[in-house]
Design an enzyme around this catalytic site. Structure first.
Site, PDB file in Angstrom:
ATOM      1  N   SER A 299       0.829  -1.197   0.000  1.00  0.00           N
ATOM      2  CA  SER A 299       0.000   0.000   0.000  1.00  0.00           C
ATOM      3  C   SER A 299       0.867   1.251   0.000  1.00  0.00           C
ATOM      4  O   SER A 299       1.661   1.456  -0.903  1.00  0.00           O
ATOM      5  CB  SER A 299      -0.963  -0.037   1.195  1.00  0.00           C
ATOM      6  OG  SER A 299      -1.926   0.978   1.102  1.00  0.00           O
TER       7      SER A 299
ATOM      8  N   ASP B 210      -2.409   6.411  -3.886  1.00  0.00           N
ATOM      9  CA  ASP B 210      -1.219   5.752  -3.349  1.00  0.00           C
ATOM     10  C   ASP B 210      -0.789   4.612  -4.284  1.00  0.00           C
ATOM     11  O   ASP B 210      -1.434   4.358  -5.306  1.00  0.00           O
ATOM     12  CB  ASP B 210      -1.470   5.276  -1.916  1.00  0.00           C
ATOM     13  CG  ASP B 210      -2.403   4.094  -1.812  1.00  0.00           C
ATOM     14  OD1 ASP B 210      -3.097   3.782  -2.800  1.00  0.00           O
ATOM     15  OD2 ASP B 210      -2.453   3.473  -0.731  1.00  0.00           O
TER      16      ASP B 210
ATOM     17  N   ASP C 229      -0.924   1.372  -4.549  1.00  0.00           N
ATOM     18  CA  ASP C 229      -1.846   0.326  -5.014  1.00  0.00           C
ATOM     19  C   ASP C 229      -3.216   0.902  -5.340  1.00  0.00           C
ATOM     20  O   ASP C 229      -4.167   0.169  -5.600  1.00  0.00           O
ATOM     21  CB  ASP C 229      -1.946  -0.826  -4.018  1.00  0.00           C
ATOM     22  CG  ASP C 229      -2.560  -0.431  -2.690  1.00  0.00           C
ATOM     23  OD1 ASP C 229      -2.336   0.710  -2.254  1.00  0.00           O
ATOM     24  OD2 ASP C 229      -3.243  -1.266  -2.080  1.00  0.00           O
TER      25      ASP C 229
ATOM     26  N   ASP D 246      -5.642   2.265  -3.764  1.00  0.00           N
ATOM     27  CA  ASP D 246      -6.865   2.107  -2.976  1.00  0.00           C
ATOM     28  C   ASP D 246      -7.154   3.360  -2.156  1.00  0.00           C
ATOM     29  O   ASP D 246      -8.303   3.643  -1.840  1.00  0.00           O
ATOM     30  CB  ASP D 246      -6.814   0.860  -2.088  1.00  0.00           C
ATOM     31  CG  ASP D 246      -5.690   0.863  -1.069  1.00  0.00           C
ATOM     32  OD1 ASP D 246      -4.794   1.739  -1.156  1.00  0.00           O
ATOM     33  OD2 ASP D 246      -5.695  -0.009  -0.185  1.00  0.00           O
TER      34      ASP D 246
END
Length: 563
Positions: free
Chosen positions: A145, A302, A304, A306
């Site tokens: 993440s 960010d 990834d 999400d």
């Protein structure tokens, strides 16, 4: 076996040259060896997350393989049908993410479990969506993440499309702990498994299904929007680059500018260091480009994709960051205002927020006849409410938490930076068409519902000593509950340790004060920190901000007395 013994075992058993070199670098460093080997990297409801390197408390091939074999064993115990349904696997741009994803797929195939993989990096929300689209029993995403470049991680999902709940995670952990690190893992070569059909590489039609679902969330369209509004977007060198740009292009936006230095994948995040869009430093390049092109909205996702954050143009010509609570409030107001305008408000609409997220959104929901539900932190809990809502006749409209996560579609059961980016760009274009900036639209919301303020403080305490100190902090407060903070009496304390009403157990304390202010404290489940969340409502921005500062200083000074 102690840390030193585990270290020696790895020296004796590891064959990978890079891991061996990493082990040799820490020879004689007792503190480093202790940190790397005092435990196995914790597997919890967020899966695995840790620094890349050699050791049982690090992300590396043996640890990823052991966890994967345990999860494979867990799936096999669910029977042949579960094995046929299989698992879908994604990865982000980080060091070893693709290699780990291929390792995971090969282990699943070796255990007779069908594996679906993407041809390249994909955002976390697409992985969550694809679990239910493909009807797989599980899903795994190799990602850390928004953590720094030294980290990687392993998010695990179950058949409902949410990250695994505690009961599932506990079952998986029990199987993982049975796996011998050196001899207990079944492996198959990735390419061989692709040729045999046990691994299937997903085609473009699956990306299209996800993007169509995102685009179905539109509130306003066409002539209702000023699609020439100047917007800057940065994917922070992560997975959002292609899907966010594609969605905005397909929606007809004509003036979107992407930060070129942060356009392509970069596992070292050279231009940003710490790729967390909550940190205003992540917007440094976006602000420069924004000034050049006259952008009214800056968007960052960010690595990834999400999580998402924004900055908005102020009347003074500067850029102002919105925090996660403000973005959530802005989106909720926009969604409900638009649905009412189009006569699309459901009779039993519902939204969900976490217990540490602000309550301004609840006031907005009440004004539109929509029910706001609360859940524990994390989207496994927020989106985990979707089946309950459906069973009870509610229509899910939105879920969010203050840590810049937003879930706007019931079929995408995790926070989704792609759909949030689309909705925010659309909202900005809608308000511009109506003669307002995002900043002015947000001020209208404050003027209507009151001047709420919020802040958050995280105290980072790494390693064994840090973990123990966090535990002492929680015990100190819990065992001798204060009766006032900053001269304001405590009206109510909610301790979620053993659950509260219909909300399950969690290590969270929430204090409600007599003046309407409140704050919560909880250890992070994914990072070495303890978090504090502060909220208030006053008769002006200035008074609300001052009340937050006073409360924050008192609480943090108080907690720092715990050694």
């Amino acid at each position: 076996m102690n840390a030193q013994e585990r270290y020696q075992e790895w020296l004796d058993r590891v064959s990978d040259e890079a891991l061996l070199e990493d082990l040799k670098k820490v020879a004689g460093n007792e503190e480093e060896i202790e940190d790397r080997f005092y435990q196995y990297l914790t597997f919890g409801t967020a899966g695995l997350r840790g620094k890349i390197g050699a050791g049982t408390n690090r992300m590396n091939e043996p640890i990823v393989a052991r966890a994967t074999q345990g999860i494979a064993n867990f799936i096999v115990k669910h029977g042949e049908e579960a094995m046929k349904r299989g698992i879908v696997i994604a990865h982000d741009c980080r060091h070893f993410s693709k290699e780990f994803s291929h390792l995971v797929a090969g282990i699943m195939a070796a255990n007779g479990i069908k594996a679906y993989v993407f041809p390249d990096l994909r955002p976390t929300p697409e992985l969550a969506f694809m679990i239910r689209k493909l009807n797989t029993i599980s899903g795994i995403n190799i990602t850390a993440s928004h953590n720094p470049k030294e980290y990687n991680g392993y998010k695990v999902y179950w058949e409902d499309g949410c990250q695994v709940a505690s009961t599932i995670a506990e079952g998986m952990l029990a199987e993982i702990e049975k796996v011998d690190l050196w001899t207990g893992v079944k492996k198959q070569d990735f390419n061989e498994a692709v040729n045999s059909g046990m691994i299937e590489v997903l085609g473009e039609e699956y990306d299209r299904a996800y993007l169509d679902t995102v685009e179905s969330l539109k509130i306003h369209d066409g002539d209702e929007l000023d699609l020439s509004i100047p917007i800057v977007y940065t994917p922070l060198n992560g997975c959002g680059s292609i899907p966010v740009r594609k969605v905005l292009d397909e929606r007809g936006f004509t003036n979107v500018h992407v930060v070129k230095e942060q356009l392509d994948p970069d596992p070292d995040f050279t231009t940003v260091g710490y790729p967390n869009p909550e940190n205003p430093a992540a917007f440094k390049y976006s602000e420069v480009l924004g000034k050049e092109v006259g952008a009214e909205l800056l968007i960052a996702t960010d690595p990834d994709s999400d999580r998402l954050a924004i900055e908005v143009l102020t009347p003074e010509g500067d850029y102002l960051p919105f925090n996660g609570n403000q973005i959530g409030v802005f989106l909720i107001n926009y969604i409900l205002e638009g649905k009412k305008q189009h006569n699309e408000l459901p009779a039993k609409g519902a939204m969900v927020k976490s217990i540490v997220t602000g309550v301004m959104s609840t006031a907005i929901c009440e004004a539109y006849g929509v029910t706001m539900f609360e859940s524990l932190t994390g989207f496994k809990n927020i989106c985990g409410k979707v089946p309950f809502l459906k069973e009870n006749g509610y229509e899910y409209l939105f879920g969010y938490e203050e840590s810049i996560g937003y879930a706007a579609h019931p079929d995408i059961r995790d926070k989704d930076g792609v759909s949030a980016a689309m909705l925010l760009a659309e909202a900005a274009a809608y308000y511009k068409k109506n003669g307002k900036t995002v900043y002015e639209a947000m001020e209208d919301i404050y003027n209507q519902y009151g001047f709420y303020a919020e802040d958050q403080v995280s105290i980072v305490l790494e390693g064994i000593a840090g973990s123990k100190r966090i535990a002492r902090m929680m015990a100190f407060v819990r065992n001798d509950l204060p009766t006032e903070f900053a001269g304001i009496k405590v009206e109510k304390v909610i301790d979620y340790l053993n659950g509260y009403e219909d909300i399950g157990p969690s290590n969270v304390l929430r204090f409600h004060l007599e003046d309407g202010s409140w704050f919560a404290m909880r250890p992070s489940g994914t990072e070495p920190k303890i978090k504090f969340y502060f909220y208030t409502k006053k008769d002006s921005h200035a008074n609300a901000k001052q009340a937050i500062e006073d409360l924050k200083k008192y609480v943090i000074d108080f907690i720092n007395t715990v050694e």
